[in-house]
Structure formats: C-alpha cells, structure tokens
Design a protein around this motif. Structure first.
Motif, PDB file in Angstrom:
ATOM      1  N   GLN A   8       0.832  -1.204   0.000  1.00 32.57           N
ATOM      2  CA  GLN A   8       0.000   0.000   0.000  1.00 32.57           C
ATOM      3  C   GLN A   8       0.869   1.256   0.000  1.00 32.57           C
ATOM      4  O   GLN A   8       0.556   2.222  -0.703  1.00 32.57           O
ATOM      5  CB  GLN A   8      -0.927   0.010   1.201  1.00 32.57           C
ATOM      6  CG  GLN A   8      -1.868   1.197   1.193  1.00 32.57           C
ATOM      7  CD  GLN A   8      -2.849   1.160   2.340  1.00 32.57           C
ATOM      8  OE1 GLN A   8      -2.792   0.267   3.175  1.00 32.57           O
ATOM      9  NE2 GLN A   8      -3.742   2.111   2.372  1.00 32.57           N
ATOM     10  N   SER A   9       1.950   1.240   0.736  1.00 32.92           N
ATOM     11  CA  SER A   9       2.860   2.390   0.733  1.00 32.92           C
ATOM     12  C   SER A   9       3.549   2.552  -0.611  1.00 32.92           C
ATOM     13  O   SER A   9       3.757   3.678  -1.073  1.00 32.92           O
ATOM     14  CB  SER A   9       3.912   2.234   1.830  1.00 32.92           C
ATOM     15  OG  SER A   9       3.299   2.213   3.085  1.00 32.92           O
ATOM     16  N   THR A  12       1.114   4.190  -2.890  1.00 36.64           N
ATOM     17  CA  THR A  12       0.996   5.608  -2.540  1.00 36.64           C
ATOM     18  C   THR A  12       2.161   6.407  -3.102  1.00 36.64           C
ATOM     19  O   THR A  12       1.971   7.493  -3.666  1.00 36.64           O
ATOM     20  CB  THR A  12       0.941   5.765  -1.011  1.00 36.64           C
ATOM     21  OG1 THR A  12      -0.136   4.987  -0.502  1.00 36.64           O
ATOM     22  CG2 THR A  12       0.740   7.212  -0.621  1.00 36.64           C
ATOM     23  N   LEU A  16       1.871   9.372  -5.892  1.00 34.12           N
ATOM     24  CA  LEU A  16       2.417  10.704  -5.627  1.00 34.12           C
ATOM     25  C   LEU A  16       3.455  11.105  -6.666  1.00 34.12           C
ATOM     26  O   LEU A  16       3.519  12.270  -7.079  1.00 34.12           O
ATOM     27  CB  LEU A  16       3.022  10.759  -4.227  1.00 34.12           C
ATOM     28  CG  LEU A  16       2.026  10.789  -3.074  1.00 34.12           C
ATOM     29  CD1 LEU A  16       2.759  10.664  -1.749  1.00 34.12           C
ATOM     30  CD2 LEU A  16       1.209  12.060  -3.103  1.00 34.12           C
ATOM     31  N   CYS A  61      -6.233   8.049  -6.668  1.00 34.34           N
ATOM     32  CA  CYS A  61      -5.840   8.916  -5.558  1.00 34.34           C
ATOM     33  C   CYS A  61      -6.959   9.024  -4.520  1.00 34.34           C
ATOM     34  O   CYS A  61      -6.702   9.003  -3.315  1.00 34.34           O
ATOM     35  CB  CYS A  61      -5.465  10.306  -6.067  1.00 34.34           C
ATOM     36  SG  CYS A  61      -3.879  10.373  -6.898  1.00 34.34           S
ATOM     37  N   MET A  64      -7.147   5.691  -2.683  1.00 31.41           N
ATOM     38  CA  MET A  64      -6.012   5.561  -1.779  1.00 31.41           C
ATOM     39  C   MET A  64      -6.169   6.473  -0.562  1.00 31.41           C
ATOM     40  O   MET A  64      -5.882   6.066   0.568  1.00 31.41           O
ATOM     41  CB  MET A  64      -4.706   5.885  -2.514  1.00 31.41           C
ATOM     42  CG  MET A  64      -3.467   5.623  -1.711  1.00 31.41           C
ATOM     43  SD  MET A  64      -3.245   3.918  -1.210  1.00 31.41           S
ATOM     44  CE  MET A  64      -2.926   3.136  -2.756  1.00 31.41           C
ATOM     45  N   ALA A  65      -6.643   7.687  -0.773  1.00 34.94           N
ATOM     46  CA  ALA A  65      -6.869   8.601   0.356  1.00 34.94           C
ATOM     47  C   ALA A  65      -7.930   8.039   1.297  1.00 34.94           C
ATOM     48  O   ALA A  65      -7.783   8.090   2.525  1.00 34.94           O
ATOM     49  CB  ALA A  65      -7.284   9.972  -0.156  1.00 34.94           C
ATOM     50  N   ILE A  68      -6.383   5.156   3.277  1.00 36.48           N
ATOM     51  CA  ILE A  68      -5.424   5.606   4.281  1.00 36.48           C
ATOM     52  C   ILE A  68      -6.149   6.260   5.450  1.00 36.48           C
ATOM     53  O   ILE A  68      -5.811   6.025   6.610  1.00 36.48           O
ATOM     54  CB  ILE A  68      -4.394   6.576   3.655  1.00 36.48           C
ATOM     55  CG1 ILE A  68      -3.448   5.806   2.744  1.00 36.48           C
ATOM     56  CG2 ILE A  68      -3.598   7.312   4.731  1.00 36.48           C
ATOM     57  CD1 ILE A  68      -2.513   6.678   1.952  1.00 36.48           C
TER      58      ILE A  68
END
Length: 72
Positions: A8-9, A12, A16, A61, A64-65, A68
């Motif tokens: 997951q990181s 991200t 980004l 995005c 993912m937001a 998170i």
C-alpha cells in the motif's frame, strides 16, 4: 516498514510520483521534456501517465486517500 516492502505504501509513492511529475510538467514542460530517455526519463513517463490517464489516476488517488484515512 519501508515503502518498498509494504504494498500500500508502494502504491501511494507511485501515485504521488505520477501526480507530482504531471504537475511539474504543467508548470515547466521544458524541465521534463529534455530528459525523455535514460534514468531521468522515468519522470517524463510518469508525467505522460498523469496527463493521459488523469481520470484513472484521480480515482486511484481518491481510493487511496479513503483507504489511508478510514482503513488504517
């Protein structure tokens, strides 16, 4: 745990990178256009992905937001 080993990181960081490269190319296109090949060509390719697939990148995005903020 680093971003390389956590999936997951890693996603991200990739999102980004794509968004940042597309934003930088919109402000200063000559900065990324001169390096289309080689190691720095990765940034140009990320900018192209961000420009051409922008609805999909935006949805990713948002997802993912949401994950998170509310899943962790």
């Amino acid at each position: 745990m680093s971003a390389i080993f956590n999936f997951q990181s890693l996603l991200t960081v990739i999102l980004l990178l794509i968004c940042t490269c597309a934003y930088i190319r919109s402000l200063a296109p000559s900065l990324l256009d001169r390096n289309k090949t080689g190691l720095l060509g990765i940034f140009w390719k990320c900018a192209r992905i961000g420009e051409r697939k922008s609805p999909y990148v935006a949805v990713c995005c948002i997802v993912m937001a949401f994950s998170i903020l509310f899943m962790q």
